[in-house]
Design an enzyme around this catalytic site. Structure first.
Site, PDB file in Angstrom:
ATOM      1  CG  ASP A  49      -0.289  -0.055   2.425  1.00  0.00           C
ATOM      2  OD1 ASP A  49       0.768  -0.224   2.582  1.00  0.00           O
ATOM      3  OD2 ASP A  49      -1.002   0.107   3.248  1.00  0.00           O
ATOM      4  CB  SER A  50       4.466   1.746  -0.028  1.00  0.00           C
ATOM      5  OG  SER A  50       4.744   0.769  -0.874  1.00  0.00           O
ATOM      6  CG  ASP A  88       0.539  -4.154   1.837  1.00  0.00           C
ATOM      7  OD1 ASP A  88       0.634  -4.881   3.018  1.00  0.00           O
ATOM      8  OD2 ASP A  88       1.252  -3.101   1.770  1.00  0.00           O
ATOM      9  CE  LYS A 118       3.417  -5.676   3.846  1.00  0.00           C
ATOM     10  NZ  LYS A 118       2.838  -4.716   4.673  1.00  0.00           N
ATOM     11  CD  GLU A 187       8.250  -0.254   7.232  1.00  0.00           C
ATOM     12  OE1 GLU A 187       7.194  -0.947   6.769  1.00  0.00           O
ATOM     13  OE2 GLU A 187       8.445   0.949   6.814  1.00  0.00           O
TER      14      GLU A 187
END
Ligand code: KIV
Length: 269
Positions: A49-50, A88, A118, A187
């Site tokens: 989703d970045s 995502d 994810k 992360e």
């Protein structure tokens, strides 16, 4: 005449089985043509989703809608044949209840044909991870710096600088692993904490801004290609494509303006 066997994609259980083995290579990708290149080298490709920030200029990932993830997920699946594609789940599509998460995860898997989803969160998401994985949806978990929680974390901050918080992160990792996650993105956590998380769980950890000793690594493709103006400090830029693109665009603009732009009779390839 022999029929050629179809190339099968890497599966979530195969990624799961790589714990402690050969390092897992992964990158994000959001479109068919870059995914086709990444597919040759990556074990899994994350449609992260970045993409909200990297492709659509958003300030955070919070505004990314489910349909946008599905659209980019379809493109990446179309462009690839080998790597596991993980999509995502965006903010607001899974946190409310395991049932809601299942509905949206199933929609992602049906419409994109990806192999896994994810979601972000540790112990608090364990029940949902169990609910999904027991119903045929492989789940990759994501702990540490979880960008969808930017507002409660007070910014995109490295986690675990204070050793007092380590137990919570390690407990998060154990909870998602026990709930059935097949892999775990770790992360933005200090290196020693990432190593302890890796040692504490039986599923592969995928580091990003964490530790070289995670079971695998992931980077945002546009970051490592120098195409994102806001690249995090821990990212090594492997190919600085920004200036190369600018040179090409400037050369094109110059040819158009000076009427040197090639006509229909020119052949370039
Ligand atoms: O959205 C994303 O790109 C991610 C990676 C940074 C792991 O979640």
């Amino acid at each position: 005449m022999s029929a050629q066997a179809p190339i099968r994609r890497i599966t979530a259980p195969q990624i799961r089985a790589r714990k402690g083995g050969a390092p897992i290579v992964s990158l994000t990708s959001y479109h068919a043509h870059t995914a086709k290149i990444v597919d040759k080298y990556a074990d899994f490709i994350l449609v992260g989703d970045s993409l909200g920030m990297v492709m659509h200029g958003m300030d955070s990932t919070l505004g990314v809608p489910l349909d946008l993830m599905i659209m980019h997920g379809k493109a990446v699946v179309r462009g690839t044949e080998r790597a596991l594609v993980v999509v995502d789940m965006p903010f607001g599509t899974y946190e409310e209840s395991p049932h809601m998460a299942f509905r949206n995860a199933a929609k992602i898997m049906k419409e994109t044909a990806c192999g896994a989803v994810k979601l972000e969160g540790g112990a608090r998401m364990a029940e949902t991870i169990r609910f999904l994985s027991e119903r045929g949806i492989p789940v990759m978990a994501h702990i540490g710096l979880t960008p969808q929680s930017v507002n409660t974390m007070g910014g995109f901050k490295v986690q675990g600088r204070d050793e007092a918080a380590w137990t919570t992160h390690i407990d998060d990792a154990k909870a998602v692993a026990q709930a059935g996650a097949f892999a775990l993105v770790v992360e933005g956590v200090v290196e020693e904490l990432a190593n302890r998380i890796t040692a504490a769980v039986e599923i592969p950890t995928i580091g990003i801004g964490a530790s070289k000793d995670c079971d695998g690594q992931i980077l945002v493709l546009e970051d490592m290609l120098g195409l994102n103006p806001r690249v995090p400090k821990f990212v090594k830029v492997y190919g600085d494509l920004g200036p190369a693109i600018e040179r090409a665009v400037a050369a094109y603009a110059e040819e158009v303006k000076t009427r040197a732009f090639p006509g229909e009779d020119q052949v370039y390839r």
